[in-house]
Design a protein around this motif. Sequence first.
Motif, short mmCIF file in Angstrom:
data_model
loop_
_atom_site.label_atom_id
_atom_site.label_comp_id
_atom_site.label_asym_id
_atom_site.label_seq_id
_atom_site.Cartn_x
_atom_site.Cartn_y
_atom_site.Cartn_z
N LYS A 1 44.28 61.77 -5.55
CA LYS A 1 42.92 62.39 -5.96
C LYS A 1 42.52 63.46 -4.98
O LYS A 1 41.89 64.16 -5.16
CB LYS A 1 41.88 61.20 -6.17
N GLU B 1 42.50 57.72 -3.53
CA GLU B 1 44.00 57.73 -3.13
C GLU B 1 44.17 59.15 -2.90
O GLU B 1 43.54 59.96 -3.20
CB GLU B 1 44.45 57.38 -4.50
N ALA C 1 40.57 54.11 2.03
CA ALA C 1 40.88 52.77 1.26
C ALA C 1 39.71 52.08 0.90
O ALA C 1 39.67 51.60 -0.44
CB ALA C 1 41.81 51.89 2.25
N GLU C 2 38.60 51.96 1.75
CA GLU C 2 37.32 51.25 1.33
C GLU C 2 36.62 51.77 0.26
O GLU C 2 36.23 51.11 -0.64
CB GLU C 2 36.59 51.32 2.61
N ARG C 3 36.71 52.88 -0.06
CA ARG C 3 35.92 53.82 -0.96
C ARG C 3 37.00 54.08 -2.31
O ARG C 3 36.35 54.68 -3.27
CB ARG C 3 35.25 54.89 -0.72
N GLY C 4 38.29 53.66 -2.27
CA GLY C 4 38.95 53.81 -3.22
C GLY C 4 39.33 55.25 -3.59
O GLY C 4 39.91 55.59 -4.88
#
Length: 75
Positions: free
Chosen positions: A20, A17, A12-15
């Motif tokens: 991906k 998903e 979540a912190e590094r985006g």
Amino acid sequence: MTDYAKLRGLMAERGLEVTKLASILGISRQAASEKINGKSKISLTDAQAISKALNMSQEERDLIFFSDYVKSQTT
């Protein structure tokens, strides 16, 4: 043992998903979701790919994927 909460938090912190992650691992979204929620195992190959995708430091990798081993070494 994998620390799934830390893994999901770092994702979540590094985006990163789930969709991906599934693409990176070459699996379905459902299979990726099962892996990060502890319903199926994360292989060493998966852990390496996830570590690379999240640009994890060695410490982050060890705390997430080898949490039981790290805890036993610090006590």
